[in-house]
Structure formats: C-alpha cells, structure tokens
Design a protein around this motif. Structure first.
Motif, short mmCIF file in Angstrom:
data_model
loop_
_atom_site.label_atom_id
_atom_site.label_comp_id
_atom_site.label_asym_id
_atom_site.label_seq_id
_atom_site.Cartn_x
_atom_site.Cartn_y
_atom_site.Cartn_z
N LEU A 74 0.59 -1.14 -0.38
CA LEU A 74 -0.18 0.17 -0.12
C LEU A 74 0.55 1.21 0.38
O LEU A 74 0.45 2.44 -0.72
CB LEU A 74 -0.90 0.02 1.08
CG LEU A 74 -1.98 -0.72 1.54
CD1 LEU A 74 -2.58 -0.68 2.69
CD2 LEU A 74 -3.16 -0.59 0.39
N TRP A 75 1.67 1.56 0.42
CA TRP A 75 2.09 2.37 0.61
C TRP A 75 3.28 2.70 -0.29
O TRP A 75 3.32 4.22 -1.16
CB TRP A 75 3.48 2.00 2.13
CG TRP A 75 4.81 3.46 1.69
CD1 TRP A 75 6.26 3.31 1.74
CD2 TRP A 75 4.65 4.73 2.50
NE1 TRP A 75 6.75 4.51 2.27
CE2 TRP A 75 5.37 4.93 2.02
CE3 TRP A 75 3.83 4.82 2.92
CZ2 TRP A 75 5.58 6.33 2.76
CZ3 TRP A 75 3.73 6.71 3.33
CH2 TRP A 75 4.58 8.20 3.22
N VAL A 76 3.75 1.91 -1.18
CA VAL A 76 4.79 2.09 -2.53
C VAL A 76 3.67 2.37 -3.21
O VAL A 76 3.83 3.83 -3.82
CB VAL A 76 4.96 0.88 -2.80
CG1 VAL A 76 6.18 1.60 -4.76
CG2 VAL A 76 6.46 0.92 -2.06
N PRO A 77 2.61 2.05 -3.40
CA PRO A 77 2.24 2.58 -4.69
C PRO A 77 1.20 4.56 -4.43
O PRO A 77 0.77 4.58 -5.05
CB PRO A 77 0.60 1.52 -4.81
CG PRO A 77 0.50 0.69 -4.15
CD PRO A 77 1.80 1.14 -3.37
N LEU A 78 1.29 4.47 -2.91
CA LEU A 78 0.02 5.41 -2.40
C LEU A 78 0.87 6.93 -2.60
O LEU A 78 0.22 7.58 -2.88
CB LEU A 78 0.47 4.98 -0.95
CG LEU A 78 -0.22 6.15 -0.33
CD1 LEU A 78 -1.21 7.01 -0.58
CD2 LEU A 78 -0.53 6.08 1.29
N THR A 79 2.87 6.35 -1.98
CA THR A 79 3.93 7.68 -2.73
C THR A 79 4.09 7.98 -3.76
O THR A 79 3.98 9.08 -4.48
CB THR A 79 4.45 7.41 -1.73
OG1 THR A 79 4.67 5.97 -2.14
CG2 THR A 79 4.45 7.54 -0.18
N ARG A 80 3.74 6.84 -4.30
CA ARG A 80 4.34 7.12 -5.90
C ARG A 80 2.69 7.67 -6.28
O ARG A 80 3.12 8.57 -7.32
CB ARG A 80 4.52 5.56 -6.47
CG ARG A 80 6.06 5.32 -5.88
CD ARG A 80 7.02 3.97 -6.64
NE ARG A 80 8.04 3.37 -5.95
CZ ARG A 80 8.93 2.61 -6.12
NH1 ARG A 80 8.01 2.16 -7.56
NH2 ARG A 80 9.66 2.25 -5.92
N GLY A 81 2.09 7.21 -7.33
CA GLY A 81 1.34 7.64 -7.10
C GLY A 81 0.45 8.44 -6.80
O GLY A 81 0.33 9.35 -7.72
N VAL A 82 0.81 9.39 -6.05
CA VAL A 82 0.46 11.06 -5.42
C VAL A 82 1.18 11.75 -6.47
O VAL A 82 1.24 12.34 -6.70
CB VAL A 82 0.51 10.95 -4.20
CG1 VAL A 82 0.10 12.29 -3.71
CG2 VAL A 82 -1.14 10.64 -3.08
N TYR A 83 2.58 11.42 -6.07
CA TYR A 83 3.62 12.16 -6.94
C TYR A 83 3.08 12.10 -8.57
O TYR A 83 3.40 12.91 -8.76
CB TYR A 83 5.08 11.67 -6.54
CG TYR A 83 6.01 12.66 -7.03
CD1 TYR A 83 6.79 13.11 -6.63
CD2 TYR A 83 6.63 11.60 -8.36
CE1 TYR A 83 7.86 13.82 -7.78
CE2 TYR A 83 7.22 12.58 -8.63
CZ TYR A 83 8.11 13.50 -8.27
OH TYR A 83 9.06 14.27 -9.60
N TRP A 84 3.24 11.21 -8.84
CA TRP A 84 2.76 11.36 -10.34
C TRP A 84 2.19 11.53 -10.53
O TRP A 84 1.97 12.54 -11.86
CB TRP A 84 3.43 9.94 -10.84
CG TRP A 84 4.93 9.97 -10.73
CD1 TRP A 84 5.53 8.22 -9.94
CD2 TRP A 84 5.77 9.96 -11.54
NE1 TRP A 84 7.00 8.66 -10.18
CE2 TRP A 84 6.97 9.81 -10.76
CE3 TRP A 84 6.31 11.10 -12.83
CZ2 TRP A 84 8.34 9.26 -11.62
CZ3 TRP A 84 7.34 11.78 -12.51
CH2 TRP A 84 8.47 10.99 -12.50
N SER A 85 0.58 11.44 -10.02
CA SER A 85 -0.59 11.79 -10.83
C SER A 85 -0.86 13.57 -9.74
O SER A 85 -1.41 14.25 -11.17
CB SER A 85 -1.73 11.54 -9.88
OG SER A 85 -1.24 11.62 -8.96
N ASN A 86 -0.17 14.08 -9.61
CA ASN A 86 0.00 15.08 -8.79
C ASN A 86 0.93 16.19 -9.79
O ASN A 86 1.39 17.74 -9.63
CB ASN A 86 -0.14 15.62 -7.35
CG ASN A 86 -1.25 15.52 -6.87
OD1 ASN A 86 -2.09 15.84 -7.41
ND2 ASN A 86 -1.07 14.76 -5.78
#
Length: 80
Positions: A56-68
C-alpha cells in the motif's frame, strides 16, 4: 485499521498499480513552495505516523507524486 479503507480508496482512484519511483530531487513531506519544511520554517507543524504494508505504501506515495506532478509543476512555474 487504516489499511482496508486505504486499499479501497487506492483501487477506486486507480492508484494501486505499478509506478515509477519518485524522483530523487522531489520535495519532501511537509515542504511548501518557498519554505523549508516543518523543522526550519514554513510547512507542516504536526505528524501522524502510520505503519503500512509496502503493497500500500509504495503505490500511495508514487501514485500521489506522479498524478500530482503536472499540477505541482504548474504551481512552481506560477510561483517563480
């Protein structure tokens, strides 16, 4: 307690997938444009620490970074 709700939200927002790693020079948590973070001026003043599984942590941090990223870049351009 938070993991099931977070997983559902990540799935709903289509963030629970493979992402490229966050850029090494990316702003760190708590930084604001023109600020230095919570320990040296402007930025967040409190912390909430939550232990999450890596799934959960990896896709959360990466997803928030790349989508924003496009929006953050636009704000940086406007601030400059």
């Amino acid at each position: 307690m938070l993991a099931p709700g977070l997983q559902a939200k990540l799935e709903h927002r289509e963030l629970l997938r493979e992402w490229e790693p966050v850029a090494a020079d990316a702003a760190k948590s708590g930084q604001t444009f023109g600020g230095t973070g919570p320990r040296a001026g402007a930025g967040l003043t409190g912390w909430l620490v939550v232990a999450l599984p890596e799934a959960l942590w990896v896709p959360l941090t990466r997803g928030v970074y790349w989508s924003n990223r496009p929006h953050v870049h636009a704000l940086q351009t406007w601030t400059d």
